[in-house]
Design a protein around this motif. Structure first.
Motif, mmCIF file in Angstrom:
data_model
loop_
_atom_site.group_PDB
_atom_site.id
_atom_site.type_symbol
_atom_site.label_atom_id
_atom_site.label_comp_id
_atom_site.label_asym_id
_atom_site.label_seq_id
_atom_site.Cartn_x
_atom_site.Cartn_y
_atom_site.Cartn_z
ATOM 1 N N ALA A 122 64.460 70.745 -36.911
ATOM 2 C CA ALA A 122 65.668 71.235 -38.196
ATOM 3 C C ALA A 122 65.651 72.367 -39.341
ATOM 4 C CB ALA A 122 65.255 69.884 -39.384
ATOM 5 N N PRO A 123 64.423 73.336 -39.090
ATOM 6 C CA PRO A 123 64.377 74.983 -39.259
ATOM 7 C C PRO A 123 65.344 76.060 -38.462
ATOM 8 C CG PRO A 123 62.354 73.562 -39.818
ATOM 9 C CD PRO A 123 63.479 72.847 -38.721
ATOM 10 N N TYR A 124 65.247 75.520 -37.504
ATOM 11 C CA TYR A 124 65.808 76.326 -36.598
ATOM 12 C C TYR A 124 67.076 76.249 -35.719
ATOM 13 C CZ TYR A 124 60.226 76.973 -36.185
ATOM 14 O OH TYR A 124 58.916 77.587 -36.580
ATOM 15 N N TRP A 125 67.608 75.073 -36.478
ATOM 16 C CA TRP A 125 68.726 73.854 -35.203
ATOM 17 C C TRP A 125 69.962 75.295 -35.520
ATOM 18 C CZ3 TRP A 125 69.038 71.083 -31.972
ATOM 19 C CH2 TRP A 125 70.097 70.691 -31.520
ATOM 20 N N ALA A 126 70.048 76.088 -36.737
ATOM 21 C CA ALA A 126 70.989 77.054 -36.588
ATOM 22 C C ALA A 126 71.425 78.373 -35.471
ATOM 23 C CB ALA A 126 71.463 77.911 -38.122
ATOM 24 N N SER A 249 57.451 79.142 -46.653
ATOM 25 C CA SER A 249 57.380 78.667 -47.275
ATOM 26 C C SER A 249 57.723 79.471 -48.651
ATOM 27 C CB SER A 249 55.837 77.720 -47.264
ATOM 28 O OG SER A 249 55.155 78.542 -47.397
ATOM 29 N N THR A 250 58.177 79.116 -49.510
ATOM 30 C CA THR A 250 58.295 80.033 -50.778
ATOM 31 C C THR A 250 56.656 80.734 -51.154
ATOM 32 O OG1 THR A 250 59.710 78.085 -52.158
ATOM 33 C CG2 THR A 250 58.002 80.208 -53.460
ATOM 34 N N ALA A 262 57.692 81.332 -58.040
ATOM 35 C CA ALA A 262 58.757 81.763 -59.318
ATOM 36 C C ALA A 262 60.699 82.189 -58.677
ATOM 37 C CB ALA A 262 57.983 81.727 -61.038
ATOM 38 N N GLY A 263 60.286 83.352 -58.716
ATOM 39 C CA GLY A 263 61.804 84.117 -58.619
ATOM 40 C C GLY A 263 61.658 83.801 -56.993
ATOM 41 N N VAL A 264 61.051 84.200 -56.663
ATOM 42 C CA VAL A 264 61.363 83.344 -55.026
ATOM 43 C C VAL A 264 62.563 82.493 -54.569
ATOM 44 C CG1 VAL A 264 60.559 82.193 -52.309
ATOM 45 C CG2 VAL A 264 59.804 84.964 -54.120
ATOM 46 N N SER A 265 61.569 80.946 -55.413
ATOM 47 C CA SER A 265 62.498 79.423 -55.357
ATOM 48 C C SER A 265 63.691 79.754 -56.008
ATOM 49 C CB SER A 265 61.167 79.071 -56.538
ATOM 50 O OG SER A 265 62.029 77.565 -56.329
ATOM 51 N N GLN A 266 63.513 80.544 -57.718
ATOM 52 C CA GLN A 266 65.118 80.464 -57.886
ATOM 53 C C GLN A 266 65.851 80.944 -56.556
ATOM 54 O OE1 GLN A 266 64.997 82.755 -61.764
ATOM 55 N NE2 GLN A 266 66.978 83.020 -61.732
ATOM 56 N N HIS A 267 65.424 82.105 -56.553
ATOM 57 C CA HIS A 267 66.366 82.661 -55.774
ATOM 58 C C HIS A 267 66.883 81.979 -54.509
ATOM 59 C CE1 HIS A 267 66.858 86.437 -57.258
ATOM 60 N NE2 HIS A 267 65.552 87.114 -57.999
ATOM 61 N N LEU A 268 66.275 81.242 -53.501
ATOM 62 C CA LEU A 268 66.386 80.496 -52.673
ATOM 63 C C LEU A 268 67.017 79.438 -53.366
ATOM 64 C CD1 LEU A 268 63.371 80.345 -50.846
ATOM 65 C CD2 LEU A 268 65.716 81.682 -49.789
ATOM 66 N N THR A 269 66.714 79.216 -54.184
ATOM 67 C CA THR A 269 67.615 78.176 -54.654
ATOM 68 C C THR A 269 69.442 78.437 -54.798
ATOM 69 O OG1 THR A 269 66.261 76.943 -56.101
ATOM 70 C CG2 THR A 269 68.743 76.102 -56.269
ATOM 71 N N ALA A 270 69.824 79.839 -54.753
ATOM 72 C CA ALA A 270 70.847 79.999 -55.339
ATOM 73 C C ALA A 270 71.406 79.804 -53.617
ATOM 74 C CB ALA A 270 71.112 81.684 -55.924
ATOM 75 N N LEU A 271 70.378 80.347 -53.270
ATOM 76 C CA LEU A 271 70.923 81.384 -51.718
ATOM 77 C C LEU A 271 71.318 79.889 -50.920
ATOM 78 C CD1 LEU A 271 68.246 83.058 -50.583
ATOM 79 C CD2 LEU A 271 70.919 84.610 -50.484
ATOM 80 N N ARG A 272 70.563 78.736 -51.445
ATOM 81 C CA ARG A 272 70.951 77.392 -50.287
ATOM 82 C C ARG A 272 71.907 77.180 -50.705
ATOM 83 N NH1 ARG A 272 66.679 72.634 -52.442
ATOM 84 N NH2 ARG A 272 67.856 73.267 -53.563
ATOM 85 N N ASP A 273 71.928 76.722 -52.396
ATOM 86 C CA ASP A 273 73.822 76.455 -53.010
ATOM 87 C C ASP A 273 75.102 76.851 -51.933
ATOM 88 O OD1 ASP A 273 72.003 74.752 -54.831
ATOM 89 O OD2 ASP A 273 72.244 75.889 -56.463
ATOM 90 N N ALA A 274 74.473 78.496 -51.696
ATOM 91 C CA ALA A 274 75.830 79.062 -51.220
ATOM 92 C C ALA A 274 75.963 78.801 -49.530
ATOM 93 C CB ALA A 274 75.754 80.664 -52.082
ATOM 94 N N GLY A 275 75.316 78.129 -49.209
ATOM 95 C CA GLY A 275 74.928 77.930 -47.925
ATOM 96 C C GLY A 275 73.952 78.414 -46.836
ATOM 97 N N MET A 276 73.210 80.002 -47.314
ATOM 98 C CA MET A 276 72.703 80.176 -46.634
ATOM 99 C C MET A 276 71.193 80.724 -45.977
ATOM 100 S SD MET A 276 74.510 83.818 -48.369
ATOM 101 C CE MET A 276 76.063 83.675 -49.355
ATOM 102 N N ARG A 284 53.426 68.308 -48.223
ATOM 103 C CA ARG A 284 53.599 68.983 -49.427
ATOM 104 C C ARG A 284 54.563 70.336 -49.407
ATOM 105 N NH1 ARG A 284 47.460 68.183 -51.880
ATOM 106 N NH2 ARG A 284 47.430 65.605 -50.499
ATOM 107 N N SER A 285 54.725 71.100 -48.764
ATOM 108 C CA SER A 285 55.305 71.970 -48.194
ATOM 109 C C SER A 285 56.580 71.910 -48.270
ATOM 110 C CB SER A 285 55.286 72.947 -47.698
ATOM 111 O OG SER A 285 54.927 72.946 -46.758
ATOM 112 N N VAL A 286 58.006 73.008 -48.686
ATOM 113 C CA VAL A 286 59.008 72.394 -47.810
ATOM 114 C C VAL A 286 59.394 75.083 -47.434
ATOM 115 C CG1 VAL A 286 61.532 73.117 -48.553
ATOM 116 C CG2 VAL A 286 60.157 71.535 -49.631
ATOM 117 N N LEU A 287 60.055 74.084 -46.277
ATOM 118 C CA LEU A 287 60.078 75.125 -45.240
ATOM 119 C C LEU A 287 61.619 75.828 -45.148
ATOM 120 C CD1 LEU A 287 58.624 74.621 -41.716
ATOM 121 C CD2 LEU A 287 57.971 76.081 -43.920
ATOM 122 N N TYR A 288 62.455 77.373 -45.778
ATOM 123 C CA TYR A 288 63.699 77.785 -45.809
ATOM 124 C C TYR A 288 63.613 78.319 -44.646
ATOM 125 C CZ TYR A 288 63.310 76.013 -50.441
ATOM 126 O OH TYR A 288 62.884 75.185 -52.059
#
Length: 302
Positions: A122-126, A249-250, A262-276, A284-288
């Motif tokens: 999934a993390p490499y699917w694009a 990960s964050t 915290a800043g990384v998490s905030q900006h990644l959320t914005a990038l994710r919401d924009a579909g980027m 326990r972790s999340v890969l972006y």
């Protein structure tokens, strides 16, 4: 599912690979930590030879989602599962349990496949999907311009087309029109190292083959933040997008960039919401990871 099969076999082989070595180094520890190297998948996907046909159901559309394929696996009749396991004849404890009570153990198997997908693909699917789509377009043009014989003779060294017959060189392959349905499903794979075949009465046979252009799959893109993109996204978000050359990960991104977690998490959320970027939970972790949109934006402004 063909990519699940091909990647799992590649990881299980344990040997180095000239193209996928970096991906293997990233993914193998995650698979081991999740215990996916010794479960049902390990028993149903041997390193060589036959694998259970029900793991790769014929698709009803050009690019089915994983959920669609898993639904088809869940719908496999118990008798068919037992027949496939008899051919496989692995004899493992979990394999015997699946043979005895297919419907109960199918849920466990599907759970393993979903977990494996999130960690390994999934993390490499694009990127993977871009290579597969490019192969499909190339093959379709070959057929349109030169015909099927040219396509099959150029597809792989194991295949040859002669006298209106498709043959597999140096391979025993028991596929004939007397035992299969009409048509032929051709399935490119970014990880297959050989040609795979699938056949079942009344169903069109499947032919999975190494995709063209796989050597470019892990080529590094430009990682220097571009001023044009930064002017739109902001410099911090552009830096994070370029840093996602490989899923991270964050905390990893925070260490590499000097930006607070915290800043990384905030900006990644914005990038994710924009579909980027996309997010994929691994324990326990999340890969972006960058999405196709994120890749395209960086390529366009490089």
């Amino acid at each position: 599912m063909w990519e699940v099969i091909a990647t799992y076999r590649l990881l299980a082989a344990g040997s180095a690979h000239p193209v996928h070595g970096g991906w293997m180094d990233q993914v193998r520890p995650r698979i081991a930590a999740a215990g996916l190297d010794s479960g049902l998948l390990a028993e149903l996907i041997p390193a060589h030879g036959y694998l259970a046909d029900f793991l790769t159901p014929p698709p009803d559309e050009p690019a089915p989602s994983l959920d669609t394929e898993l639904a088809a696996i869940r719908a496999t009749p118990a008798d068919q599962i037992r027949a496939d396991l008899d051919v496989l004849d692995r004899g493992g404890r979990r394999g015997r349990s699946l043979h005895t009570d297919p419907q109960d153990w199918l849920d466990r198997l599907v759970g393993e496949i979903e977990a494996y997908w999130q960690l390994a693909l999934a993390p490499y699917w694009a990127r993977i999907r871009a290579v597969l789509d490019a192969d499909v377009f190339h093959r379709a043009r070959q057929v349109a311009e030169h015909g099927a014989s040219h396509l099959f003779n150029e597809l792989h060294s194991e295949l040859s087309w002669d006298d209106n017959t498709l043959r597999m060189v140096r391979r025993q392959c028991g596929i004939s029109r007397a035992t299969t349905g009409p048509g032929l499903l051709m399935i490119p794979s970014a990880f297959a190292v050989q040609v795979f075949t699938w056949s079942r009465p009344a169903q069109p046979p499947q032919l999975a083959y190494p995709a063209r252009g796989t050597g470019t799959l892990w080529e590094r893109r430009s990682t220097a933040p571009t001023e044009a993109l930064a002017a739109v996204l902001g410099r911090t978000r552009t830096v994070l997008l370029t840093e996602l050359e490989a899923p991270a990960s964050t905390s990893e991104l925070a260490q590499r960039t000097g930006i607070s977690a915290a800043g990384v998490s905030q900006h990644l959320t914005a990038l994710r919401d924009a579909g980027m970027v996309s997010a994929h939970r691994t324990g326990r972790s999340v890969l972006y990871a960058r999405t196709a949109l994120g890749e395209s934006l960086l390529a366009a402004t490089a």
